[in-house]
Design a protein around this motif. Structure first.
Motif, PDB file in Angstrom:
ATOM      1  N   TYR A  18      41.196  -0.940 -12.445  1.00 58.86           N
ATOM      2  CA  TYR A  18      39.806  -1.044 -12.900  1.00 58.86           C
ATOM      3  C   TYR A  18      39.513  -2.420 -13.493  1.00 58.86           C
ATOM      4  O   TYR A  18      38.531  -3.078 -13.122  1.00 58.86           O
ATOM      5  N   ARG A  44      32.045  -8.108 -12.142  1.00 55.55           N
ATOM      6  CA  ARG A  44      32.755  -7.069 -11.395  1.00 55.55           C
ATOM      7  C   ARG A  44      32.426  -7.181  -9.908  1.00 55.55           C
ATOM      8  O   ARG A  44      31.278  -7.466  -9.533  1.00 55.55           O
ATOM      9  N   GLN A 104      45.584   3.201 -13.403  1.00 55.14           N
ATOM     10  CA  GLN A 104      44.144   3.223 -13.149  1.00 55.14           C
ATOM     11  C   GLN A 104      43.432   2.113 -13.918  1.00 55.14           C
ATOM     12  O   GLN A 104      42.478   1.511 -13.428  1.00 55.14           O
ATOM     13  N   ASP A 105      43.924   1.820 -15.136  1.00 56.80           N
ATOM     14  CA  ASP A 105      43.328   0.735 -15.914  1.00 56.80           C
ATOM     15  C   ASP A 105      43.584  -0.614 -15.261  1.00 56.80           C
ATOM     16  O   ASP A 105      42.711  -1.484 -15.257  1.00 56.80           O
TER      17      ASP A 105
END
Length: 523
Positions: free
Chosen positions: A25, A318, A21-22
C-alpha cells in the motif's frame, strides 16, 4: 576443437524483504516531486474541503499549493518576520498563523490582507489553531503562555501561564469546543478546558515536546519529543499506554492516516515511520535526503507531503489504476484449435528428429577471454555499474583468470588511475567472506608486481596503507574470535564433565529407590 565455456559466476543467497499489505500500500506512490521553498518548511496543512489544497509555512510566507498542479495558487506574505503554523479552519475558508514578532494573523483564503490581527504575546507564536466551533483561536508562544482569542471581536478571552518553557506545539479537540492541548519544552503536555482557569490534566513526556496529536475520537493523545513517541489514554486521566522509540534522533512531527489506523512520525534522522494503531509496531518506513520538520497526508492518503530543514518540499502522489475504456476494441485472440493443434500427433518409426543448434550469447568479458585479451576483460568487469552492483561478477572473472594462470598478466602494466581502482575494489570487498579467498590472492599479486613503485604516488601509497590497516584489523578480529571460541570450548567441556560425574550418582539413587519400592510392595 572444444567449444568455449562461459565464465561461471557463483550466485549467493540474498535476504528477501518481507512483503505485507502495508508494504504494497505505502510503496504505491510515484517518483517524488520536489519544490524549493525560501526557508525551512515548518508546517503543512491540508484544507478539509475540495479541492484539498494545502498550506505550506516557510520563512516569512504561507503558500497555498494546488494538490494536482503543484503550483502556488495563493501567497500570504504580510509578515514582518518568520511565520509559523499556518492552519486551516474546518470549513477551509480561513487560515490562521503566528509570527516571530508575537502577533497572530488570520487570513481569508480568497483575499490577501489579514482579516484580523491579535496582539498580546510578547515573543514568537509557534502554535495557532481554530477551535471546533469556528469562532475562537488558540495560540501558544515562547513567552510561556497559551491564549484564547475571540474572532468576531478580535479580543483576548483567556490566558494560561502554567508552562515554564517555550510552547512549541498544540492542537484542539474536534468533538469538544472547549478542550485544547499544548506541549512545551518543559517536558510536559497539558490539557486545558476553557470553562476553567487552569489545566485539567498534565502528562510528563520526559523530553522537550515537539508535536502533539489528538485522535478524532478524543480518547487518545500522542506526544512526540526527543527520540520518543508516547500514547496517552485521556479517558483514564492521562495514563501512559505505550512508549515508542524507533527513531535515533528527535521526532519533530506527527500525523494520522485518513482511516485513523496508521500513525506517522517524522524525525531529524531523515525517516518517516508508519505505525499500526492497533499494535503500535512499525509497518513501513520512508527515507528522505535531509532532516524532516513537517508532515501531512491528503484525504484518502492520495498524497504524502514532507517539509525538510533545507527548504525542500517533497511530494509523493499515489499511482492511479489505469481503467480500461468500456468501448475499447478488444484484441483478437487465436482460436481454440490453434492451441490444441498437434496434440494427438504420434511420431512414426521412420521419422527423423532435426534439432536446431542452440546459439549461446556471450557476455562482453567472455568474448574478450575467448580472444585471450585478459587485461581488457578485467577492465570490463571493473566498470562502476559492475563492480558496485554485482561484485560477484568481478570476483568470478578474477577467479577464472587465476585458474587459467593469466591473472598476473591481467594485473600488470596498469597506470595510477587503474591501479587505484583495483585497490579501491579490494578495500571494499576483501573482508567479505564470500570473496576473501579470491581477493587475498589478488592482493598478494598486486603487492608483488607494484612493490617497486611504492613511494612514487601519494594516492597509491594511501591505498596500500589503508589495505594494510584493514587486514591487520581483520586479523585482530579473528584472533579475538579464536579466544572466545576457546573460552566456549572450555565451558562446554566443564559442563560435560560435571554431567558425567552426576550420572553415576543419579543411577545409584534410582537403583536404591527401586529396591525400597520393591521391599515395600513385598511387605
Amino acid at each position: 576443437m572444444s567449444e568455449f565455456k562461459p565464465t561461471v559466476i557463483q550466485t549467493y543467497p540474498k535476504l528477501g524483504e518481507k512483503i505485507t499489505q502495508d508494504t504494497l500500500y505505502w510503496k504505491n506512490y510515484k517518483t517524488p516531486v520536489q519544490i524549493k521553498e525560501f526557508g525551512a518548511v515548518t508546517k503543512i496543512d491540508f484544507s478539509p474541503h475540495l479541492p484539498y489544497n494545502y498550506a505550506v509555512t516557510a520563512s516569512a510566507r504561507i503558500h497555498i499549493y494546488s494538490r494536482y498542479s503543484q503550483e502556488p495558487v495563493k501567497t500570504f506574505s504580510r509578515f514582518k518576520d518568520t511565520a509559523y503554523c499556518g492552519t486551516y479552519r474546518s470549513d477551509g475558508k480561513l487560515i490562521v498563523a503566528g509570527c516571530e514578532d508575537g502577533g497572530v494573523r488570520m487570513f481569508d483564503t480568497s483575499g490577501k490582507a489579514p482579516l484580523r490581527q491579535f496582539n498580546g504575546h510578547n515573543k514568537a507564536v509557534h502554535v495557532t489553531h481554530f477551535t471546533s466551533d469556528k469562532f475562537r483561536i488558540m495560540s501558544g508562544s515562547d513567552d510561556y503562555t497559551s491564549r484564547l482569542w475571540d474572532i468576531p471581536n478580535s479580543t483576548e478571552i483567556q490566558s494560561y501561564k502554567e508552562h515554564t518553557d517555550y510552547i512549541r506545539c498544540g492542537c484542539t479537540s474536534n468533538l469538544n469546543t472547549d478542550i485544547f492541548v499544548t506541549g512545551s519544552y518543559d517536558h510536559t503536555v497539558k490539557v486545558f478546558d476553557t470553562r476553567t482557569d487552569q489545566s485539567v490534566m498534565t502528562m510528563e513526556h520526559g523530553q522537550p515536546v515537539e508535536s502533539v496529536l489528538l485522535y478524532p475520537s478524543g480518547g487518545l493523545l500522542v506526544s512526540a519529543g526527543g527520540r520518543y513517541v508516547k500514547v496517552w489514554d485521556m479517558l483514564k486521566g492521562g495514563q501512559l499506554l505505550v512508549s515508542l522509540r524507533n527513531h535515533h534522533k528527535t521526532v519533530t512531527c506527527l500525523c494520522l492516516s485518513s482511516s485513523g489506523q496508521r500513525l506517522f512520525s517524522g524525525s531529524l534522522d531523515r525517516h518517516v515511520k508508519v505505525y499500526s494503531t492497533a499494535t503500535y509496531k512499525v509497518v513501513h518506513s520512508f527515507d528522505y535526503p535531509t532532516s524532516i520538520l513537517s508532515l501531512a497526508l491528503a484525504p484518502e492518503d492520495e498524497m504524502i507531503v514532507v517539509g525538510m530543514t533545507n527548504g525542500v518540499l517533497n511530494l509523493r502522489h499515489r499511482k492511479q489504476n489505469e481503467e480500461k475504456h468500456e468501448f475499447a476494441p478488444k484484441k483478437r485472440r487465436p482460436a481454440y484449435r490453434y492451441f490444441v493443434k498437434g496434440k494427438d500427433y504420434v511420431p512414426k518409426q521412420d521419422d527423423i528428429l532435426v534439432s536446431k543448434p542452440v546459439r549461446t550469447h556471450l557476455k562482453k568479458y567472455d568474448k574478450l577471454l575467448k580472444s585471450f585479451e585478459v587485461s581488457k576483460a578485467l577492465d570490463v568487469v571493473l566498470q562502476q555499474e559492475i563492480r558496485v552492483r554485482t561484485p560477484e561478477v568481478t570476483v568470478g572473472v578474477m577467479q577464472e583468470l587465476n585458474r587459467r594462470g593469466t591473472l598476473k598478466n591481467a594485473l600488470a602494466g596498469r597506470d595510477e588511475k587503474q591501479l587505484s581502482l583495483l585497490l579501491s575494489f579490494l578495500l571494499r570487498n576483501i573482508v567479505d567472506p564470500r570473496f576473501c579467498h579470491v581477493l587475498i590472492s589478488v592482493a598478494e599479486i598486486i603487492s608483488d608486481i607494484y612493490f617497486p613503485v611504492i613511494g612514487q604516488s601519494s594516492v597509491i601509497d594511501r591505498h596500500f596503507v589503508k589495505l594494510q590497516e584493514l587486514i591487520e584489523r581483520e586479523l585482530d578480529y579473528q584472533g579475538e574470535l579464536m579466544e572466545v571460541l576457546g573460552m566456549l570450548d572450555t565451558l562446554f567441556a566443564t559442563m560435560t564433565s560435571k554431567k558425567e560425574l552426576l550420572e553415576p550418582e543419579n543411577t545409584a539413587n534410582n537403583v536404591l529407590k527401586q529396591q525400597q519400592t520393591e521391599s515395600m510392595v513385598t511387605t
